[in-house]
Scaffold this motif. Structure first.
Motif, PDB file in Angstrom:
ATOM      1  N   PRO A   1       0.822  -1.221   0.000  1.00  0.00           N
ATOM      2  CA  PRO A   1       0.000   0.000   0.000  1.00  0.00           C
ATOM      3  C   PRO A   1       0.853   1.267   0.000  1.00  0.00           C
ATOM      4  N   ARG A   2       0.464   2.233  -0.828  1.00  0.00           N
ATOM      5  CA  ARG A   2       1.141   3.528  -0.869  1.00  0.00           C
ATOM      6  C   ARG A   2       0.531   4.416   0.206  1.00  0.00           C
ATOM      7  N   VAL A   3       1.371   4.896   1.125  1.00  0.00           N
ATOM      8  CA  VAL A   3       0.890   5.636   2.293  1.00  0.00           C
ATOM      9  C   VAL A   3       1.341   7.091   2.205  1.00  0.00           C
ATOM     10  N   ALA A   4       0.442   8.038   2.448  1.00  0.00           N
ATOM     11  CA  ALA A   4       0.806   9.456   2.395  1.00  0.00           C
ATOM     12  C   ALA A   4       0.169  10.220   3.548  1.00  0.00           C
ATOM     13  N   LEU A   5       0.747  11.370   3.848  1.00  0.00           N
ATOM     14  CA  LEU A   5       0.202  12.273   4.865  1.00  0.00           C
ATOM     15  C   LEU A   5      -0.604  13.361   4.172  1.00  0.00           C
ATOM     16  N   LEU A   6      -1.797  13.640   4.687  1.00  0.00           N
ATOM     17  CA  LEU A   6      -2.604  14.718   4.110  1.00  0.00           C
ATOM     18  C   LEU A   6      -2.015  16.050   4.553  1.00  0.00           C
TER      19      LEU A   6
ATOM     20  N   GLU B   1       5.665  19.119  -0.787  1.00  0.00           N
ATOM     21  CA  GLU B   1       7.036  19.206  -0.302  1.00  0.00           C
ATOM     22  C   GLU B   1       7.109  18.803   1.174  1.00  0.00           C
ATOM     23  N   PRO B   2       8.229  18.140   1.571  1.00  0.00           N
ATOM     24  CA  PRO B   2       8.374  17.711   2.972  1.00  0.00           C
ATOM     25  C   PRO B   2       8.296  18.884   3.951  1.00  0.00           C
ATOM     26  N   ALA B   3       8.627  20.088   3.483  1.00  0.00           N
ATOM     27  CA  ALA B   3       8.635  21.244   4.381  1.00  0.00           C
ATOM     28  C   ALA B   3       7.240  21.819   4.593  1.00  0.00           C
ATOM     29  N   LYS B   4       6.227  21.259   3.930  1.00  0.00           N
ATOM     30  CA  LYS B   4       4.869  21.778   4.089  1.00  0.00           C
ATOM     31  C   LYS B   4       4.194  21.161   5.307  1.00  0.00           C
ATOM     32  N   GLY B   5       3.273  21.911   5.888  1.00  0.00           N
ATOM     33  CA  GLY B   5       2.493  21.372   6.992  1.00  0.00           C
ATOM     34  C   GLY B   5       2.861  21.951   8.336  1.00  0.00           C
ATOM     35  N   THR B   6       2.177  21.486   9.359  1.00  0.00           N
ATOM     36  CA  THR B   6       2.447  21.925  10.726  1.00  0.00           C
ATOM     37  C   THR B   6       3.774  21.325  11.188  1.00  0.00           C
ATOM     38  N   PRO B   7       4.371  21.877  12.245  1.00  0.00           N
ATOM     39  CA  PRO B   7       5.622  21.298  12.760  1.00  0.00           C
ATOM     40  C   PRO B   7       5.463  19.809  13.105  1.00  0.00           C
ATOM     41  N   GLU B   8       4.313  19.432  13.660  1.00  0.00           N
ATOM     42  CA  GLU B   8       4.088  18.029  14.026  1.00  0.00           C
ATOM     43  C   GLU B   8       4.122  17.154  12.773  1.00  0.00           C
ATOM     44  N   LEU B   9       3.445  17.624  11.729  1.00  0.00           N
ATOM     45  CA  LEU B   9       3.370  16.824  10.506  1.00  0.00           C
ATOM     46  C   LEU B   9       4.745  16.690   9.862  1.00  0.00           C
TER      47      LEU B   9
ATOM     48  N   PHE C   1      -3.798  25.890   7.311  1.00  0.00           N
ATOM     49  CA  PHE C   1      -3.452  24.497   7.021  1.00  0.00           C
ATOM     50  C   PHE C   1      -4.710  23.734   6.623  1.00  0.00           C
ATOM     51  N   ILE C   2      -5.715  23.813   7.457  1.00  0.00           N
ATOM     52  CA  ILE C   2      -6.957  23.082   7.196  1.00  0.00           C
ATOM     53  C   ILE C   2      -7.717  23.721   6.035  1.00  0.00           C
ATOM     54  N   GLY C   3      -7.701  25.053   5.973  1.00  0.00           N
ATOM     55  CA  GLY C   3      -8.397  25.736   4.878  1.00  0.00           C
ATOM     56  C   GLY C   3      -7.823  25.362   3.523  1.00  0.00           C
ATOM     57  N   ASN C   4      -6.499  25.218   3.476  1.00  0.00           N
ATOM     58  CA  ASN C   4      -5.860  24.845   2.220  1.00  0.00           C
ATOM     59  C   ASN C   4      -6.179  23.400   1.853  1.00  0.00           C
ATOM     60  N   ILE C   5      -6.143  22.515   2.835  1.00  0.00           N
ATOM     61  CA  ILE C   5      -6.512  21.117   2.593  1.00  0.00           C
ATOM     62  C   ILE C   5      -7.962  21.044   2.109  1.00  0.00           C
ATOM     63  N   ALA C   6      -8.840  21.800   2.774  1.00  0.00           N
ATOM     64  CA  ALA C   6     -10.263  21.774   2.411  1.00  0.00           C
ATOM     65  C   ALA C   6     -10.459  22.264   0.981  1.00  0.00           C
TER      66      ALA C   6
END
Lengths: 349, 349
Positions: free
Chosen positions: A166-171, A176-184, B223-228
Motif C-alpha cells: 500500500p502507498r501511504v501518504a500524509l494529508l 514538499e516535505p517542508a509543508k504542513g504543521t511542525p508536528e506533521l 493548514f486546514i483551509g488549504n486542505i479543504a
C-alpha cells in the motif's frame, strides 16, 4: 466458525434492519450474537442468536460516560461478549462515539498502541478503495500517534483490502516535505527514515490528488481526517445534485439525463459507503467495525462479512508485526525502583 | 480612475495571457500598470501601461527570501507601485507564495491586524459564492487570529460579494460547540459572545453542509483551509470524471452523455474558479488579489475588475470598521518607560 457480536440498536432504520443484515451474513456461514431491542425485530434467520438488550446509548451526549455507567446498554454488552471470548469481532450499527468508547474500554488497546484510530475505506470506482484514517477517534494527535496510524493503515490495507504494497501518504497543504504543521513535518521525517521501515511512504499528498490512483492510505489526525471525510461526502453528493439540476435546463438535457440515469445510479452505488462495510477501529486487541447509522441491511451484512475476514486474515496480528518491525510500538514504561525499595511505575508518554 | 498594478510573469500561459486580460479589463475604464517581461507580450489595448520587468520570482523556493533579495522582480515592483500610491490595488498572476510575501512586505498589515489571511470565494451554482478563509497564508493560527478572520471574511462578503448579513461558521468535526480542537472551541466561545458583535455567527459547520445554502463564510486556519480547498477542487473534478466514464458504459449512456454535454459544460463553467477572480489577501492596507497560475485572460480581467470594485467599495475601510466594532483589533503594545528613562516597546502577542 467465527462469531461476531453485533449491536443493533443504533441504526437509523431500526434494529430489524440490522437483524435482516445479520441474517443475510449468517447465510454465508458466520454465527451472529445480536444485541438489540428484540421487541422491534420481526424475525431472524438461522445462525443469528438474539440477546434482548433494549437499552440504547447510541444518542448519548457523552458516550464515554454512558458506556461506563450503562453496563446493560446493547453496545456495551456486545463489546463485552468480544472481550469475554464469546465472539471474535464487534460490529456496531452506530453511533460512532458509543462504539468507540465501548471498544476502547472493553476490547482495549493492543500492546504498544498509543491510540486506536478510526479508518474508513472510501470507494474509488476503477481504482479500489482509499483508506482514510483517523476519521474521528483522536482530535489531537502527537507525531508518534500519526507514525503508528501510518503503519496501522498500511497493515490493514494489506490484510483487508488486498493491496500488496500500500502507498501511504500524509494529508497536507503541499507535497514538499517542508509543508504542513511542525508536528506533521516531524512525522514526515520519521516515516522517511527508520520509522518508516516496511512502509511504502509516498510523502505528503494534497486533497487535489488524494482520490486519484497515486496513494492507497491517507493519514491525518482525527480532526482533519473527519473534516476531510465529510468534505469528500458533501462535495461528491453536491456535484451529483448540481448535475441533476443541470439535466433539467433544456429538453435536450432532460432527455440526456433520462438516458444517463441507470449509469448515474450505478455510479451512486459504486461510491455508496455501504460497499466498504463501515469504519474500522484499528489498534484494539480485537476487531471492531462501526457502520454508518443510515446503512441498510446490505451494509450491515457487508460489515459482518468483513469482520469475519478480519479474524480469518489475522489483521490484528499482522498490524502488530508491522509496528514491531518498524519500531513504532510504544515502549513499555521503565520499571523504576524507588528509594524505599518499592517498585514505582513511571508514567509513559 | 482607479489604477491597478498587475504582475504578469507568473501565469502558466505566460505574460501575454495576462496582458490580454488586462486589456479586456481596461476596456471597462480602469488603468492598468502591467509589470512583466515585455518581450513575451504581443500587444496591449488602451489603458494598459507596460513596465518592462523580466525578472520573475514566481517559482522561488523561498518566496519571502526572494521578495527581500530581488527588488527588481515583477511582483515586488507591482507591490511597491501600490505602496507608493501609483496604484490602488495589486493583482498577481501567481505564485501565491511570492504574492503573499510581496504584499505583506510592501502593502503591510493594516493597523490592528495580527495576520493577513487568504480568502477564496468558491462558486456555488444557484446559491452564490462561499468565502473560504484562510486558504493558506497561515499554517498555524491562534484563536485571536481566527476571530479576526471571521470578521475580515464577513466584512469582505458584505462589501464584495453583496451579501447583506453574511452567515459565518467555523469548519469543524461536528456542529456542537464542544467539537473541535481546544483552540477552535475558544474561537467558538469568543464569537458567541462579545467578540462576535456585528457578526451573524452560525457556530460550527461540517464539510457535509459547507457547500449548501446554510453559510456564506467558512473560517479555518491556513493548514486546514488549504486542505479543504484542494479537497473540494479534487472531489468535484473527480466526480465529473467518474460521470464521464459512466457515460461510456453503454450505447444508451453514450447518447445520454452526448445530449447532456452542453449542460455539463455549462456547469463546469459555473464552478470554474476563474469566475470569482482569485484569492484575496485580507488584512493588508490595500487590496491584493492572487490569481491561480492556470487562469486565462478572462480570469485575469475578472480579478482586475474585482480589485477596482474593492477600491470603490472601500472594502479595507469597512473591514477595519467591523473589526473595531467587535473589539477584535490587536491592541497596540503598551509604551513602557524603562528605568533608564528611555522608552521601551513591549513586544505584543
Amino acid at each position: 466458525m467465527v462469531t461476531v457480536a453485533v449491536d443493533g440498536n443504533g441504526a437509523d432504520l431500526g434494529p430489524d434492519e440490522v437483524a435482516q443484515g445479520a441474517s443475510l451474513a449468517a447465510q454465508q456461514g458466520v454465527h451472529v450474537l445480536l444485541f438489540a431491542d428484540t421487541s422491534r425485530i420481526s424475525s431472524v434467520g438461522a445462525g443469528v442468536e438474539l440477546v434482548d438488550s433494549p437499552v440504547s446509548i447510541a444518542k448519548a451526549r457523552d458516550p464515554a460516560y454512558a458506556v461506563r455507567s450503562t453496563p446493560e446498554a446493547s453496545i456495551v454488552q456486545a463489546a463485552r461478549a468480544v472481550a469475554d471470548g464469546r465472539a471474535q469481532a464487534l460490529v456496531s450499527g452506530g453511533s460512532t462515539g458509543s462504539a468507540l468508547a465501548a471498544g476502547l474500554f472493553n476490547l482495549k488497546r493492543d500492546r504498544g498502541i498509543y491510540r486506536p484510530a478510526l479508518a474508513l475505506p472510501l470507494p474509488r470506482p476503477g481504482v479500489g478503495p482509499l483508506l482514510l484514517l483517523d476519521v474521528g477517534a483522536n482530535v489531537i494527535c502527537r507525531p508518534e500517534h500519526l507514525v503508528q496510524f501510518a503503519h496501522m493503515g498500511s497493515a490493514f490495507a494489506q490484510a483487508m483490502l488486498g493491496i500488496e504494497s500500500p502507498r501511504v501518504a500524509l494529508l497536507s497543504n503541499g507535497e514538499e516535505p517542508a509543508k504542513g504543521t511542525p508536528e506533521l513535518k516531524e512525522v514526515h521525517e520519521r516515516l522517511s527514515g527508520e520509522g518508516g521501515a516496511g512502509l511504502r511512504f509516498m510523502g505528503n499528498i494534497e486533497g487535489t490528488h488524494a482520490l486519484g490512483d497515486v496513494v492507497d492510505v491517507v493519514v491525518a489526525d482525527g480532526f482533519i481526517g473527519n473534516i476531510a471525510l465529510k468534505l469528500i461526502e458533501g462535495v461528491s453528493s453536491q456535484t451529483l445534485h448540481l448535475l441533476r439540476d443541470a439535466a433539467q435546463r433544456s429538453l435536450r438535457a432532460k432527455v440526456g439525463g433520462f438516458l444517463l440515469k441507470p449509469s448515474i445510479q450505478g455510479l451512486r452505488e459504486e461510491i455508496d459507503p455501504e460497499v466498504t462495510g463501515g469504519a474500522y477501529m484499528l489498534g484494539l486487541r480485537q476487531i471492531g467495525i462501526v457502520c454508518h447509522g443510515r446503512f441498510t441491511r446490505r451494509g450491515f451484512a457487508r460489515a459482518i462479512d468483513v469482520a469475519v475476514r478480519g479474524v480469518e486474515e489475522d489483521v490484528i496480528g499482522r498490524t502488530r508485526a508491522a509496528l514491531e518491525e518498524a519500531g513504532a510500538l510504544r515502549r513499555p514504561a521503565p520499571q523504576v525502583v524507588s528509594p524505599s525499595g518499592q517498585e514505582a511505575r513511571v508514567v509513559g508518554p
